[in-house]
Design a protein around this motif. Structure first.
Motif, PDB file in Angstrom:
ATOM      1  N   LEU A  25     -12.809  -0.983 -11.148  1.00 34.69           N
ATOM      2  CA  LEU A  25     -12.933  -1.630  -9.836  1.00 34.69           C
ATOM      3  C   LEU A  25     -11.754  -1.314  -8.926  1.00 34.69           C
ATOM      4  O   LEU A  25     -11.917  -1.160  -7.724  1.00 34.69           O
ATOM      5  CB  LEU A  25     -13.052  -3.149 -10.002  1.00 34.69           C
ATOM      6  CG  LEU A  25     -14.407  -3.698 -10.433  1.00 34.69           C
ATOM      7  CD1 LEU A  25     -14.306  -5.198 -10.669  1.00 34.69           C
ATOM      8  CD2 LEU A  25     -15.467  -3.408  -9.375  1.00 34.69           C
ATOM      9  N   THR A  26     -10.550  -1.243  -9.481  1.00 33.55           N
ATOM     10  CA  THR A  26      -9.356  -1.200  -8.621  1.00 33.55           C
ATOM     11  C   THR A  26      -8.612   0.132  -8.685  1.00 33.55           C
ATOM     12  O   THR A  26      -7.496   0.234  -8.185  1.00 33.55           O
ATOM     13  CB  THR A  26      -8.366  -2.323  -9.001  1.00 33.55           C
ATOM     14  OG1 THR A  26      -7.933  -2.097 -10.353  1.00 33.55           O
ATOM     15  CG2 THR A  26      -8.993  -3.688  -8.911  1.00 33.55           C
ATOM     16  N   HIS A  27      -9.235   1.143  -9.289  1.00 34.89           N
ATOM     17  CA  HIS A  27      -8.567   2.446  -9.411  1.00 34.89           C
ATOM     18  C   HIS A  27      -8.027   2.939  -8.066  1.00 34.89           C
ATOM     19  O   HIS A  27      -6.895   3.402  -7.970  1.00 34.89           O
ATOM     20  CB  HIS A  27      -9.541   3.472  -9.992  1.00 34.89           C
ATOM     21  CG  HIS A  27      -9.039   4.881  -9.917  1.00 34.89           C
ATOM     22  ND1 HIS A  27      -7.984   5.319 -10.688  1.00 34.89           N
ATOM     23  CD2 HIS A  27      -9.410   5.940  -9.154  1.00 34.89           C
ATOM     24  CE1 HIS A  27      -7.749   6.594 -10.407  1.00 34.89           C
ATOM     25  NE2 HIS A  27      -8.587   6.995  -9.485  1.00 34.89           N
ATOM     26  N   LYS A  28      -8.830   2.828  -7.025  1.00 31.36           N
ATOM     27  CA  LYS A  28      -8.432   3.356  -5.717  1.00 31.36           C
ATOM     28  C   LYS A  28      -7.144   2.705  -5.227  1.00 31.36           C
ATOM     29  O   LYS A  28      -6.210   3.384  -4.802  1.00 31.36           O
ATOM     30  CB  LYS A  28      -9.548   3.125  -4.697  1.00 31.36           C
ATOM     31  CG  LYS A  28     -10.793   3.936  -4.979  1.00 31.36           C
ATOM     32  CD  LYS A  28     -11.795   3.857  -3.845  1.00 31.36           C
ATOM     33  CE  LYS A  28     -12.385   2.500  -3.646  1.00 31.36           C
ATOM     34  NZ  LYS A  28     -13.105   1.973  -4.808  1.00 31.36           N
ATOM     35  N   GLN A  29      -7.102   1.377  -5.327  1.00 29.69           N
ATOM     36  CA  GLN A  29      -5.917   0.670  -4.832  1.00 29.69           C
ATOM     37  C   GLN A  29      -4.697   0.992  -5.698  1.00 29.69           C
ATOM     38  O   GLN A  29      -3.601   1.231  -5.175  1.00 29.69           O
ATOM     39  CB  GLN A  29      -6.164  -0.846  -4.831  1.00 29.69           C
ATOM     40  CG  GLN A  29      -7.034  -1.347  -3.696  1.00 29.69           C
ATOM     41  CD  GLN A  29      -8.512  -1.063  -3.889  1.00 29.69           C
ATOM     42  OE1 GLN A  29      -8.947  -0.600  -4.944  1.00 29.69           O
ATOM     43  NE2 GLN A  29      -9.297  -1.322  -2.867  1.00 29.69           N
ATOM     44  N   LEU A  30      -4.885   0.991  -7.026  1.00 29.89           N
ATOM     45  CA  LEU A  30      -3.757   1.282  -7.923  1.00 29.89           C
ATOM     46  C   LEU A  30      -3.207   2.679  -7.649  1.00 29.89           C
ATOM     47  O   LEU A  30      -1.998   2.903  -7.630  1.00 29.89           O
ATOM     48  CB  LEU A  30      -4.207   1.153  -9.383  1.00 29.89           C
ATOM     49  CG  LEU A  30      -4.544  -0.255  -9.865  1.00 29.89           C
ATOM     50  CD1 LEU A  30      -5.099  -0.224 -11.281  1.00 29.89           C
ATOM     51  CD2 LEU A  30      -3.311  -1.148  -9.814  1.00 29.89           C
ATOM     52  N   ASP A  79       1.879   6.015  -2.644  1.00 32.40           N
ATOM     53  CA  ASP A  79       2.578   5.745  -1.384  1.00 32.40           C
ATOM     54  C   ASP A  79       2.532   4.242  -1.091  1.00 32.40           C
ATOM     55  O   ASP A  79       1.623   3.757  -0.427  1.00 32.40           O
ATOM     56  CB  ASP A  79       1.905   6.546  -0.257  1.00 32.40           C
ATOM     57  CG  ASP A  79       2.738   6.572   1.012  1.00 32.40           C
ATOM     58  OD1 ASP A  79       3.602   5.685   1.161  1.00 32.40           O
ATOM     59  OD2 ASP A  79       2.534   7.467   1.839  1.00 32.40           O
ATOM     60  N   ARG A  80       3.518   3.533  -1.600  1.00 33.92           N
ATOM     61  CA  ARG A  80       3.559   2.073  -1.435  1.00 33.92           C
ATOM     62  C   ARG A  80       3.551   1.667   0.027  1.00 33.92           C
ATOM     63  O   ARG A  80       2.883   0.736   0.431  1.00 33.92           O
ATOM     64  CB  ARG A  80       4.851   1.499  -2.040  1.00 33.92           C
ATOM     65  CG  ARG A  80       4.908   1.438  -3.504  1.00 33.92           C
ATOM     66  CD  ARG A  80       6.209   0.776  -3.915  1.00 33.92           C
ATOM     67  NE  ARG A  80       6.064  -0.668  -3.962  1.00 33.92           N
ATOM     68  CZ  ARG A  80       5.408  -1.270  -4.936  1.00 33.92           C
ATOM     69  NH1 ARG A  80       4.844  -0.580  -5.886  1.00 33.92           N
ATOM     70  NH2 ARG A  80       5.303  -2.571  -4.944  1.00 33.92           N
ATOM     71  N   GLU A  81       4.370   2.385   0.809  1.00 36.13           N
ATOM     72  CA  GLU A  81       4.533   1.986   2.198  1.00 36.13           C
ATOM     73  C   GLU A  81       3.209   2.124   2.958  1.00 36.13           C
ATOM     74  O   GLU A  81       2.817   1.228   3.695  1.00 36.13           O
ATOM     75  CB  GLU A  81       5.606   2.857   2.845  1.00 36.13           C
ATOM     76  CG  GLU A  81       5.968   2.384   4.215  1.00 36.13           C
ATOM     77  CD  GLU A  81       7.464   2.153   4.327  1.00 36.13           C
ATOM     78  OE1 GLU A  81       8.185   3.148   4.420  1.00 36.13           O
ATOM     79  OE2 GLU A  81       7.882   0.990   4.301  1.00 36.13           O
ATOM     80  N   ALA A  82       2.523   3.250   2.728  1.00 33.97           N
ATOM     81  CA  ALA A  82       1.243   3.451   3.405  1.00 33.97           C
ATOM     82  C   ALA A  82       0.228   2.415   2.946  1.00 33.97           C
ATOM     83  O   ALA A  82      -0.599   1.949   3.730  1.00 33.97           O
ATOM     84  CB  ALA A  82       0.717   4.861   3.143  1.00 33.97           C
ATOM     85  N   ARG A  89      -2.497  -2.669   4.754  1.00 30.22           N
ATOM     86  CA  ARG A  89      -2.682  -4.088   4.455  1.00 30.22           C
ATOM     87  C   ARG A  89      -3.393  -4.297   3.124  1.00 30.22           C
ATOM     88  O   ARG A  89      -4.237  -5.173   2.987  1.00 30.22           O
ATOM     89  CB  ARG A  89      -3.439  -4.796   5.583  1.00 30.22           C
ATOM     90  CG  ARG A  89      -2.789  -4.654   6.965  1.00 30.22           C
ATOM     91  CD  ARG A  89      -1.382  -5.205   6.969  1.00 30.22           C
ATOM     92  NE  ARG A  89      -0.832  -5.356   8.335  1.00 30.22           N
ATOM     93  CZ  ARG A  89       0.074  -4.544   8.875  1.00 30.22           C
ATOM     94  NH1 ARG A  89       0.549  -3.516   8.183  1.00 30.22           N
ATOM     95  NH2 ARG A  89       0.547  -4.768  10.082  1.00 30.22           N
ATOM     96  N   ILE A  90      -3.059  -3.442   2.146  1.00 34.07           N
ATOM     97  CA  ILE A  90      -3.506  -3.670   0.774  1.00 34.07           C
ATOM     98  C   ILE A  90      -2.511  -4.625   0.141  1.00 34.07           C
ATOM     99  O   ILE A  90      -1.300  -4.504   0.358  1.00 34.07           O
ATOM    100  CB  ILE A  90      -3.568  -2.335   0.002  1.00 34.07           C
ATOM    101  CG1 ILE A  90      -4.763  -1.508   0.486  1.00 34.07           C
ATOM    102  CG2 ILE A  90      -3.663  -2.570  -1.500  1.00 34.07           C
ATOM    103  CD1 ILE A  90      -4.852  -0.137  -0.120  1.00 34.07           C
ATOM    104  N   ASN A  91      -3.002  -5.579  -0.635  1.00 28.78           N
ATOM    105  CA  ASN A  91      -2.129  -6.589  -1.224  1.00 28.78           C
ATOM    106  C   ASN A  91      -1.365  -5.993  -2.411  1.00 28.78           C
ATOM    107  O   ASN A  91      -1.784  -6.089  -3.560  1.00 28.78           O
ATOM    108  CB  ASN A  91      -2.958  -7.790  -1.653  1.00 28.78           C
ATOM    109  CG  ASN A  91      -2.099  -8.970  -2.030  1.00 28.78           C
ATOM    110  OD1 ASN A  91      -0.922  -8.794  -2.369  1.00 28.78           O
ATOM    111  ND2 ASN A  91      -2.656 -10.155  -1.984  1.00 28.78           N
ATOM    112  N   VAL A  92      -0.235  -5.348  -2.085  1.00 30.78           N
ATOM    113  CA  VAL A  92       0.512  -4.585  -3.088  1.00 30.78           C
ATOM    114  C   VAL A  92       0.967  -5.478  -4.245  1.00 30.78           C
ATOM    115  O   VAL A  92       0.870  -5.110  -5.410  1.00 30.78           O
ATOM    116  CB  VAL A  92       1.727  -3.892  -2.424  1.00 30.78           C
ATOM    117  CG1 VAL A  92       2.606  -3.245  -3.464  1.00 30.78           C
ATOM    118  CG2 VAL A  92       1.246  -2.861  -1.417  1.00 30.78           C
TER     119      VAL A  92
END
Lengths: 318, 250
Positions: A204-209, A215-218, A223-226
């Motif tokens: 489910l979360t591969h894309k966000q991880l 690129d944490r900053e991007a 506005r992804i909940n890092v």
């Protein structure tokens, strides 16, 4: 805390509602569906290999199954960790999990109902993972400081508890160095459950991880909940480590998170393909390690790691 | 014309060293702003504050009419930063995978659709790096890599593109192409905020310019800006303070 778009919120809401249902399905699968499947598969293998002792011993059936599950989950989670320079976090969590095992053995010795050391390891490692995340967010310092503290601290707790209580040293050793002959069926079931959970969450979360890893900053800008995904990853790592600890032992666990991934990185330019290749390498290492350990009469955990390193060296000189 | 970014009386300090003092400015939607200033003048910090990546100590920031820290439509923002990160150079990730990331916030937890992939292909085409799509991002030249990051912003359908010295380390003959690309994107309606050290170059392309050195010296249309003498004032004050320790966080 960065907010997300309303549509994403709705999706997260659906996920939150789905979680109890999915967990229930997992439990049904692990408790009632998996055991007959397991029987069926190994009976088939016995026929296929003509009752060869490698497939007909129930110890080895447990060990092989557990190993194959580890060969899947460890490289998957490791792919994110390695690229975040968090390779050793698995090692730190394994040591705290060892502390959990010691507590579990100690408590279990006097209260038999609570005699599930691996569940204790799971709880303690998950708490340690969240603690590490808290320290990383709320202090500034080099990233390896909390890792070093957790690594030694977890081990210290484990040894302190063991030295205080009366615990069979053979049991302790099996968690420290791993022992493929020491995987009871309920632990195999627990590992099936953990593998399903890791597979689902990563699916489910591969894309966000992946985005946050690259690129944490991007990711923050988008506005992804890092914070949420960082926490998720570290808890997943704790689950994988506890699962892998039985075969590899607390000391060698990090190898399975790191080495197949490092080898895969040598042979592809793509992150997704690298993840798939690292799973293949993980499986080769596990199966090759178990087989060679039996033919050579050497402990299994170390052989798995040595085969993995062999793959890595081949990938480099290729 | 609508307002893209509106900041009012913004101040910010790093470890009690003031970096930005009382800056107020408004950037209209569709503008092409060149932001210049000496080293350590707080340009990057101001840009991050504008994007809501950094909270100011005081003052207010609005992105498209919403306070920046509450602004949730992250996909409308694109950021091409000055440094390459560690993961940028070490991680095995292809150019296409990087551009795909622009679609991730749209996709949430679902899979990328054919439409997403179409948008990704288009973005690669717009910045003319389709032929490198399957190469590792770190194997590209500096200019190509910056194009890939712009493609990521295009894939996310950003209507504000912030760039922090994107042409550092880029071959001189490619720099003009890069600016042509920005001008084309701007003509299509994308608001551009650009930090650039090459004042001659930026004044060729930017519609408006602003000069920052802790405080805002001037913000006006490029032709007026060049006549205003703000450059001399900002850069001579920088020389005057350069004997002091230079603030960090340029």
């Amino acid at each position: 805390m960065a907010t997300e778009t309303t549509r994403q919120r709705r999706e997260l809401g659906a996920v939150a509602l789905g979680i109890p249902l999915v967990l229930l399905a997992f439990i049904v699968f692990v408790v009632w569906v998996f055991p007959p499947l397991f029987e069926l598969f190994w009976n088939g293998m016995e026929q296929l290999f003509n009752e060869h002792w490698l497939v007909s011993s129930s110890f080895l059936q447990h060990g092989f199954t557990a190993g194959v599950l580890i060969g899947f989950t460890a490289p998957v989670v490791g792919s994110y960790l390695v690229n975040r320079q968090m390779a050793l976090i698995g090692e730190a969590l394994a040591h705290t999990a060892f502390g959990g095992v010691a507590i579990g053995l100690f408590v279990g010795a006097s209260i038999p109902v609570l005699n599930y050391p691996l569940l204790w390891a799971l709880v303690v490692a998950a708490i340690a993972a969240l603690g590490m995340q808290y320290i990383a967010v709320n202090t500034d310092g080099y990233a390896d400081i909390p890792i070093a503290i957790m690594l030694t601290g977890g081990f210290a707790v484990g040894i302190a508890v063991i030295s205080y209580g009366v615990v069979f040293s053979a049991t302790v050793e099996s968690y420290l160095f791993g022992d493929i002959l020491f995987v009871p069926f309920e632990n195999v079931q627990l590992m099936v459950g953990l593998t399903l959970l890791v597979g689902l969450v990563v699916g489910l979360t591969h894309k966000q991880l992946k985005f946050i890893t690259f690129d944490r900053e991007a990711a923050r800008l988008a506005r992804i909940n890092v914070w949420l995904y960082d926490t998720l990853l570290i808890v997943l790592t704790a689950l994988v480590v506890v699962a892998a600890m039985q075969i590899l032992g607390a000391i060698l666990v990090a190898g399975m998170l790191v080495i197949p991934v490092a080898a895969a990185m040598q042979v592809t330019n793509s992150f997704n393909r690298g993840m798939l290749i690292s799973i293949v390498f993980g499986q080769i290492a596990v199966i090759g390690g178990i087989l060679s350990s039996y033919y050579l009469g050497i402990a299994t955990g170390p052989m798995i790691i040595l085969v993995a390193i062999g793959i890595y060296l081949l990938a480099i000189v290729r | 014309m609508k307002t893209a970014i509106d900041i009012e009386n913004v101040s910010f300090a790093y470890n009690e060293q003031p970096v930005i003092r009382n800056v107020s400015m408004t950037i209209e939607s569709g503008d092409f702003l060149g932001l210049i200033g000496p080293n350590g003048s707080g340009k990057t910090t101001l840009l991050k504050i504008m994007l809501g990546l950094q909270l100011p100590d005081s003052g207010s920031v609005e992105l498209f009419g919403t306070p920046a820290n509450e602004f949730a439509e992250g996909t409308r923002l694109g950021y091409v930063s000055q440094h390459s990160t560690d993961a940028d150079s070490m991680m095995r990730v292809t150019v296409r995978e990087v551009v795909e990331m622009g679609r991730y916030p749209h996709a949430g937890l679902r899979r990328l659709t054919d439409k997403d992939h179409q948008i990704i292909d288009d973005a690669l085409k717009t910045v003319e790096i389709e032929e490198y799509a399957d190469r590792r991002i770190s194997n590209l030249s500096g200019g190509q890599r910056q194009r890939a990051y712009i493609a990521r912003a295009l894939a996310s359908e950003a209507d504000l593109l912030a760039l922090d010295e994107p042409t550092v380390g880029v071959d001189a003959d490619v720099v003009d192409q890069f600016y042509e690309l920005l001008t084309e994107l701007n003509a299509e309606g994308i608001t551009i905020v650009l930090i650039e050290h090459d004042i001659a170059k930026v004044s060729e392309y930017a519609e408006t310019m602003a000069c920052l050195d802790g405080e805002l010296y001037e913000h006006s249309a490029t032709s007026e800006f060049l006549k205003s003498g703000a450059l001399e004032r900002a850069f001579s004050s920088a020389r005057a303070v350069s004997s002091r320790s230079v603030t960090r966080g340029d």
